[in-house]
Design a protein around this motif. Structure first.
Motif, PDB file in Angstrom:
ATOM      1  N   GLN A   6       0.787  -1.064  -0.041  1.00 47.20           N
ATOM      2  CA  GLN A   6       0.156   0.002   0.025  1.00 47.20           C
ATOM      3  C   GLN A   6       0.905   1.125  -0.047  1.00 47.20           C
ATOM      4  O   GLN A   6       0.407   2.361  -0.757  1.00 47.20           O
ATOM      5  CB  GLN A   6      -0.865  -0.021   1.214  1.00 47.20           C
ATOM      6  N   THR A   7       2.026   1.304   0.781  1.00 45.24           N
ATOM      7  CA  THR A   7       2.871   2.645   0.772  1.00 45.24           C
ATOM      8  C   THR A   7       4.122   2.179   0.193  1.00 45.24           C
ATOM      9  O   THR A   7       5.142   3.032   0.472  1.00 45.24           O
ATOM     10  CB  THR A   7       3.180   2.571   2.374  1.00 45.24           C
ATOM     11  N   SER A   8       4.205   1.519  -0.881  1.00 43.84           N
ATOM     12  CA  SER A   8       5.336   1.103  -1.520  1.00 43.84           C
ATOM     13  C   SER A   8       5.883   2.422  -2.236  1.00 43.84           C
ATOM     14  O   SER A   8       7.063   2.715  -2.419  1.00 43.84           O
ATOM     15  CB  SER A   8       5.178   0.190  -2.587  1.00 43.84           C
ATOM     16  N   THR A   9       4.998   3.485  -2.522  1.00 41.72           N
ATOM     17  CA  THR A   9       5.693   4.611  -3.091  1.00 41.72           C
ATOM     18  C   THR A   9       6.347   5.424  -2.259  1.00 41.72           C
ATOM     19  O   THR A   9       7.122   6.382  -2.629  1.00 41.72           O
ATOM     20  CB  THR A   9       4.235   5.442  -3.884  1.00 41.72           C
ATOM     21  N   TYR A  10       5.952   5.391  -1.040  1.00 46.64           N
ATOM     22  CA  TYR A  10       6.340   6.040   0.222  1.00 46.64           C
ATOM     23  C   TYR A  10       7.685   5.514   0.682  1.00 46.64           C
ATOM     24  O   TYR A  10       7.803   6.124   1.860  1.00 46.64           O
ATOM     25  CB  TYR A  10       5.296   6.733   1.023  1.00 46.64           C
ATOM     26  N   GLU A  11       8.032   4.281   0.845  1.00 43.55           N
ATOM     27  CA  GLU A  11       9.062   3.785   1.217  1.00 43.55           C
ATOM     28  C   GLU A  11       9.919   2.994   0.447  1.00 43.55           C
ATOM     29  O   GLU A  11       9.683   2.727  -0.861  1.00 43.55           O
ATOM     30  CB  GLU A  11       8.372   2.670   2.166  1.00 43.55           C
ATOM     31  N   PHE A  12      11.472   2.900   0.790  1.00 45.16           N
ATOM     32  CA  PHE A  12      12.134   2.156   0.092  1.00 45.16           C
ATOM     33  C   PHE A  12      13.035   1.163   1.030  1.00 45.16           C
ATOM     34  O   PHE A  12      13.081   1.322   2.158  1.00 45.16           O
ATOM     35  CB  PHE A  12      13.397   3.188  -0.508  1.00 45.16           C
ATOM     36  N   SER A  93      11.762   5.583   5.057  1.00 40.51           N
ATOM     37  CA  SER A  93      10.665   6.431   4.429  1.00 40.51           C
ATOM     38  C   SER A  93      10.864   7.446   3.054  1.00 40.51           C
ATOM     39  O   SER A  93      12.215   7.765   2.832  1.00 40.51           O
ATOM     40  CB  SER A  93       9.940   7.377   5.528  1.00 40.51           C
ATOM     41  N   TYR A  94      10.153   7.695   2.360  1.00 46.72           N
ATOM     42  CA  TYR A  94      10.251   8.444   1.313  1.00 46.72           C
ATOM     43  C   TYR A  94      10.891   9.772   1.510  1.00 46.72           C
ATOM     44  O   TYR A  94      12.004  10.237   1.038  1.00 46.72           O
ATOM     45  CB  TYR A  94       8.948   8.792   0.275  1.00 46.72           C
ATOM     46  N   GLY A  95      10.482  10.394   2.775  1.00 45.13           N
ATOM     47  CA  GLY A  95      11.011  11.794   2.982  1.00 45.13           C
ATOM     48  C   GLY A  95      12.367  11.594   3.605  1.00 45.13           C
ATOM     49  O   GLY A  95      13.474  12.523   3.399  1.00 45.13           O
ATOM     50  N   ALA A  96      12.587  10.538   4.320  1.00 45.32           N
ATOM     51  CA  ALA A  96      13.988  10.314   4.932  1.00 45.32           C
ATOM     52  C   ALA A  96      14.881  10.116   3.741  1.00 45.32           C
ATOM     53  O   ALA A  96      16.140  10.483   3.864  1.00 45.32           O
ATOM     54  CB  ALA A  96      14.052   9.207   5.960  1.00 45.32           C
ATOM     55  N   CYS A  97      14.471   9.130   2.897  1.00 44.50           N
ATOM     56  CA  CYS A  97      15.362   8.986   1.518  1.00 44.50           C
ATOM     57  C   CYS A  97      15.705  10.211   0.923  1.00 44.50           C
ATOM     58  O   CYS A  97      16.956  10.166   0.759  1.00 44.50           O
ATOM     59  CB  CYS A  97      14.568   8.249   0.643  1.00 44.50           C
ATOM     60  N   LEU A  98      14.935  11.247   0.709  1.00 44.92           N
ATOM     61  CA  LEU A  98      15.347  12.640   0.024  1.00 44.92           C
ATOM     62  C   LEU A  98      16.099  13.291   0.809  1.00 44.92           C
ATOM     63  O   LEU A  98      16.943  13.920   0.505  1.00 44.92           O
ATOM     64  CB  LEU A  98      13.771  13.222  -0.370  1.00 44.92           C
ATOM     65  N   THR A  99      15.892  13.204   2.294  1.00 47.61           N
ATOM     66  CA  THR A  99      16.699  14.000   3.196  1.00 47.61           C
ATOM     67  C   THR A  99      18.420  13.435   2.926  1.00 47.61           C
ATOM     68  O   THR A  99      18.957  14.342   3.047  1.00 47.61           O
ATOM     69  CB  THR A  99      16.195  13.940   4.491  1.00 47.61           C
ATOM     70  N   LEU A 162      14.092  17.701  -8.105  1.00 46.93           N
ATOM     71  CA  LEU A 162      13.797  17.072  -9.362  1.00 46.93           C
ATOM     72  C   LEU A 162      13.343  15.368  -9.151  1.00 46.93           C
ATOM     73  O   LEU A 162      12.365  14.887 -10.010  1.00 46.93           O
ATOM     74  CB  LEU A 162      14.893  17.062 -10.391  1.00 46.93           C
ATOM     75  N   VAL A 163      13.951  14.812  -8.057  1.00 41.90           N
ATOM     76  CA  VAL A 163      13.505  13.726  -7.931  1.00 41.90           C
ATOM     77  C   VAL A 163      11.993  13.671  -7.072  1.00 41.90           C
ATOM     78  O   VAL A 163      11.216  12.605  -7.485  1.00 41.90           O
ATOM     79  CB  VAL A 163      14.189  12.900  -6.827  1.00 41.90           C
ATOM     80  N   THR A 164      11.753  14.652  -6.506  1.00 41.28           N
ATOM     81  CA  THR A 164      10.348  14.644  -5.962  1.00 41.28           C
ATOM     82  C   THR A 164       9.083  14.564  -7.207  1.00 41.28           C
ATOM     83  O   THR A 164       7.877  14.469  -7.141  1.00 41.28           O
ATOM     84  CB  THR A 164       9.915  15.966  -5.290  1.00 41.28           C
ATOM     85  N   PHE A 177      23.421   0.913   0.742  1.00 40.80           N
ATOM     86  CA  PHE A 177      23.207   1.156   2.135  1.00 40.80           C
ATOM     87  C   PHE A 177      22.834   2.569   2.160  1.00 40.80           C
ATOM     88  O   PHE A 177      22.557   2.736   3.496  1.00 40.80           O
ATOM     89  CB  PHE A 177      24.573   0.582   3.025  1.00 40.80           C
ATOM     90  N   PHE A 178      22.455   3.353   1.356  1.00 39.96           N
ATOM     91  CA  PHE A 178      22.104   4.554   1.512  1.00 39.96           C
ATOM     92  C   PHE A 178      21.286   5.185   0.088  1.00 39.96           C
ATOM     93  O   PHE A 178      21.406   4.258  -0.899  1.00 39.96           O
ATOM     94  CB  PHE A 178      23.177   5.617   1.803  1.00 39.96           C
ATOM     95  N   CYS A 179      20.574   6.053   0.282  1.00 35.50           N
ATOM     96  CA  CYS A 179      19.726   6.595  -0.827  1.00 35.50           C
ATOM     97  C   CYS A 179      20.596   7.394  -1.760  1.00 35.50           C
ATOM     98  O   CYS A 179      21.001   8.513  -1.452  1.00 35.50           O
ATOM     99  CB  CYS A 179      18.433   7.308  -0.382  1.00 35.50           C
ATOM    100  N   ASP A 180      21.102   6.904  -2.975  1.00 34.70           N
ATOM    101  CA  ASP A 180      21.761   7.852  -3.781  1.00 34.70           C
ATOM    102  C   ASP A 180      21.004   8.116  -5.137  1.00 34.70           C
ATOM    103  O   ASP A 180      20.110   7.521  -5.246  1.00 34.70           O
ATOM    104  CB  ASP A 180      23.223   7.051  -4.095  1.00 34.70           C
TER     105      ASP A 180
END
Length: 310
Positions: A6-12, A93-99, A162-164, A177-180
């Protein structure tokens, strides 16, 4: 329906360094130790430069900013990795990944720019020593440092924004091991044409430009050293550059190993090792490279430690 679907778009899902459970305690202890050594070592460099008036020079101003950048660099990736290992929960989370993406881009670019500024400083000191005080005055040094922070902040913000605009349909599994930026673009199910264009035009210029500056500076530094008559003078001039050259070689060597070694840089364990080198090992080694071969820095650190323990 499963919550993850359900929340795949908002989590990685961050795969991490290894999926073997028996290796997790070892990895946790190893990276916790490297994180603590990096933070403490760079903090000591900053404090030593701040408390010792002899080190209030352009070279050490740039070094202090590099230490600040290295603390931010390793703090962007390692704490989240340690939390994932200890909890066993690899979702971000999506927000934490972007941060994480933003601050990783900021501090990686900042290291790049500061290394170029330090190379220019060494070029002026060795090639034009009589004009050094005028060329590297306090105003110009402040502009170089502030300019590096402003440009890299804006650059990281552009890529994050641009990723958003991208859509992620899942499965949102990041083999790292991190969001690149690169693995996130590979996961997008909407067009990444604009992202790729900006990455090539803007990022290429901002990343290659400092490297060209470093190479050009050292080309003229070598020419200046060769013109020095005495072997003792040549050795002294070269010793002023060895610490910086070591850091540059380690940083660029491992970064190039990640991004240019294969068409799919995030698919192999080899590239994770290269990533560890420039995101973790390099920030940890910088304080040692700049202090062990620098008499003034060793004296300042000794004075600082004696003051703290008195």
């Amino acid at each position: 329906m499963n919550r993850r679907n359900q929340t795949s778009t908002y989590e990685f899902l961050l795969v991490g360094l290894s999926e073997y459970l028996e290796l997790q305690p070892l990895l946790f202890g190893l990276f916790l130790g490297m994180f603590l050594v990096t933070v403490v070592g760079n903090l000591l460099i900053i404090l030593a430069i701040g408390f010792d008036l002899r080190l209030h020079t352009p070279m050490y101003l740039f070094l202090a900013n590099l230490s600040i950048s290295d603390i931010g660099f390793i703090s962007t990736t390692v704490p989240k990795m340690l939390a994932n290992i200890s909890s066993g929960n690899k979702w971000i989370s999506y927000g934490a990944c972007l941060t994480q993406l933003y601050f990783f881009g900021l501090f990686a670019d900042l290291d790049n720019f500061l290394l170029a500024v330090m190379a220019f400083d060494r070029y002026v000191a060795i090639s034009h020593p009589l004009h050094y005080a005028v060329t590297m005055n306090s105003r110009r040094c402040a502009i170089l440092v502030a300019g590096s922070w402003v440009v890299t902040t804006f650059h990281a913000l552009v890529h994050t924004l641009l990723v958003t605009r991208l859509s992620f349909c899942g499965p949102n599994i990041i083999p790292h091991f991190f969001c690149d930026l690169a693995p996130l673009l590979e996961l997008a199910c909407s067009s990444t044409y604009v992202n790729d264009l900006v990455l090539i035009l803007v990022a290429g210029t901002l990343l290659i430009g400092p490297l060209v500056c470093i190479l050009t500076s050292y080309f003229y530094i070598v020419l200046a050293i060769l013109r020095i008559g005495s072997s003792k003078g040549k050795q002294k001039a070269f010793s002023n550059c060895t610490s910086h050259l070591s850091v540059v070689s380690l940083f660029y060597g491992t970064a190039i190993g990640v991004y240019l070694s294969s068409p799919t840089p995030y698919s192999g364990q080899k590239n994770k090792i290269f990533s560890i080198m420039y995101t973790t090992i390099t920030p940890m080694l910088n304080p040692f490279l700049y202090s062990l071969r620098n008499r003034d820095m060793k004296e300042a650190l000794g004075k600082l430690l004696r003051t703290k323990t008195a």
